[in-house]
Design an enzyme around this catalytic site. Structure first.
Site, short mmCIF file in Angstrom:
data_model
loop_
_atom_site.label_atom_id
_atom_site.label_comp_id
_atom_site.label_asym_id
_atom_site.label_seq_id
_atom_site.Cartn_x
_atom_site.Cartn_y
_atom_site.Cartn_z
N LYS A 36 0.80 -1.23 0.00
CA LYS A 36 0.00 0.00 0.00
C LYS A 36 0.83 1.28 0.00
O LYS A 36 0.45 2.26 -0.61
CB LYS A 36 -1.00 0.00 1.16
CG LYS A 36 -0.37 0.11 2.52
CD LYS A 36 -1.42 -0.05 3.62
CE LYS A 36 -0.81 0.17 4.98
NZ LYS A 36 -1.55 -0.47 6.06
N ARG A 131 -8.64 -0.32 16.40
CA ARG A 131 -8.91 0.02 15.00
C ARG A 131 -9.91 -1.04 14.55
O ARG A 131 -10.94 -1.19 15.19
CB ARG A 131 -7.61 0.07 14.19
CG ARG A 131 -7.74 0.97 12.96
CD ARG A 131 -6.48 1.05 12.12
NE ARG A 131 -6.22 -0.18 11.39
CZ ARG A 131 -5.21 -0.33 10.53
NH1 ARG A 131 -4.35 0.66 10.32
NH2 ARG A 131 -5.04 -1.46 9.88
C1 LIG Z 1 -0.76 -1.24 6.68
C2 LIG Z 1 -1.12 -2.55 7.25
C3 LIG Z 1 -0.13 -3.51 7.46
C4 LIG Z 1 1.34 -3.24 7.21
O1 LIG Z 1 1.84 -2.44 8.23
P1 LIG Z 1 3.41 -2.07 8.32
O2 LIG Z 1 3.54 -1.42 9.64
O3 LIG Z 1 3.69 -1.18 7.18
O4 LIG Z 1 4.14 -3.35 8.24
C5 LIG Z 1 -0.52 -4.75 7.94
N1 LIG Z 1 -1.81 -5.03 8.20
C6 LIG Z 1 -2.79 -4.12 8.04
C7 LIG Z 1 -4.19 -4.51 8.35
C8 LIG Z 1 -2.48 -2.85 7.56
O5 LIG Z 1 -3.46 -1.95 7.39
#
Ligand SMILES: *Cc1c(COP(=O)(O)O)cnc(C)c1O
Length: 356
Positions: A36, A131
């Protein structure tokens, strides 16, 4: 080359991903590479796959579409709860989605049925970060309803910590996820494929364990973005040993370079972005301005080269004190980014992205 631009070094990303994949494999944990923060870059996706991640994940269906259109055919998980308005695209483009709402899972089932497809579901569990997530006591009833739905494959459970509230993964909350996995398996007489323990914030817990000796339990997957791209541990933003912290850098161009007083003069009111911070008088300094600002990135999240100090920013300007070295107009300065600066730069139409 045009500026500002993000330079993305695929070799360094490959090294970072490969190293983390190997370190986690020792503990029986697979890696979902999260794209992302790169806007679903197909080049980054392919690099992560070559480095050994088992699947890809992205929070946005548009990014997943971009990867699919570029020929990425590996399994991709939508890691944010699907919007009802995008259900069809989710079923067409993603193999699995993370879910917390039965209304959405029902809609995915209907859409999958209409299209003659099967869609995988991972149920996200709330373990304190507040969240996404189903409250633990409600998980079994949602599993039961999910298992009854046609064209839906229940894949497992997951959780996400260290994002909204900064709750750290530890023996207690990870133990709770493992215990929940055991009880779901037992109640429904199955063995879930995926117990996804979290994001980059879980690395410390997974690799170094803790004094309780609890081990990693049932967790068999982590979803890694920031730790691969920036080589930082999001819990403390310390660099991760043995990884490249400069796989992605931001290059900006000098548009003014002058000796100026360090102190402003005149009556001081608000700035473009709120209250000005106090400035210590350093006499005359080399004040250098880059064509880079709030519209391009998060200036607060930038680290300049050694001996250069960031003094301030506005929409379109970043102001530096370059010390004894005064660069020329047209020179380029390389900046390191934190996660916030990275996602802002990656999504700014003013910033080019260059693969190296
Ligand atoms: C963005 C996200 C991740 C990745 O997080 P990082 O800290 O960049 O490794 C993993 N799981 C979910 C649900 C996310 O939204």
């Amino acid at each position: 080359m045009s500026a500002p631009r993000l330079e993305i070094d695929l070799k360094k990303i490959h090294h970072n991903a490969r190293t983390l994949v190997e370190r986690l494999a020792v503990h029986g944990i697979s890696v979902t590479g999260i794209t992302k923060a790169t806007l679903g870059s197909p080049e980054v996706a392919k690099t992560l796959l070559e480095a050994g991640v088992s699947t890809l994940g992205d929070s946005r269906i548009k990014n997943i579409e971009r990867m699919r259109n570029a020929g990425v055919s590996a399994p991709i998980t939508l890691i944010r709860s699907p919007m009802l308005s995008q259900i069809e695209q989710v079923v067409i483009r993603a193999d699995i989605s993370f879910n917390t709402e039965l209304d959405v899972i029902n809609a995915l089932s209907s859409a999958a049925q209409k299209m003659g497809r099967t869609h995988g579901i991972v149920l996200m569990v709330e373990l304190g970060d507040l969240r996404e997530g189903i409250m633990p006591e409600d998980v079994e009833s949602i599993v039961r309803k999910t298992l009854e739905l046609p064209h839906i494959e229940f894949k497992g459970i997951g959780t996400n910590l260290a994002c909204r509230s900064g709750v750290s993964p530890d023996a207690k909350n990870m133990g709770e996820l493992s215990a929940l996995a055991d009880s779901v398996d037992k109640t429904f007489n199955l063995t879930m494929d995926i117990i996804s323990g979290g994001n980059s914030g879980n690395l410390e817990w997974a690799l170094n364990g803790d004094m309780s000796g609890a081990g990693i339990g049932r967790i068999n997957n982590l979803r890694l973005g920031e730790s691969i791209l920036l080589a930082l541990d999001p819990l403390n933003r310390e660099p991760i040993d043995g990884l490249h912290t400069d796989a992605i850098t931001l290059i900006a161009e000098v548009i003014e370079s002058k000796v100026k007083p360090s102190q402003p003069w005149g009556d001081i009111a608000q700035t473009a972005f709120g209250t000005p911070s106090p400035i210590t008088d350093q006499g005359d300094i080399s004040q250098v301005m880059l064509a880079l600002g709030e519209q391009d990135t998060d200036p607060e999240g930038l680290t300049p080269p050694p001996d250069i100090e960031i003094l301030g920013a506005s929409s379109d300007h970043l102001i530096l004190n370059t010390g004894d070295n005064r660069p020329s107009i047209g020179d380029e300065i390389e900046l390191q980014l934190n996660y916030s600066a990275l996602v802002r730069a990656m999504t700014s139409p003013f910033v080019d992205r260059v693969i190296t």
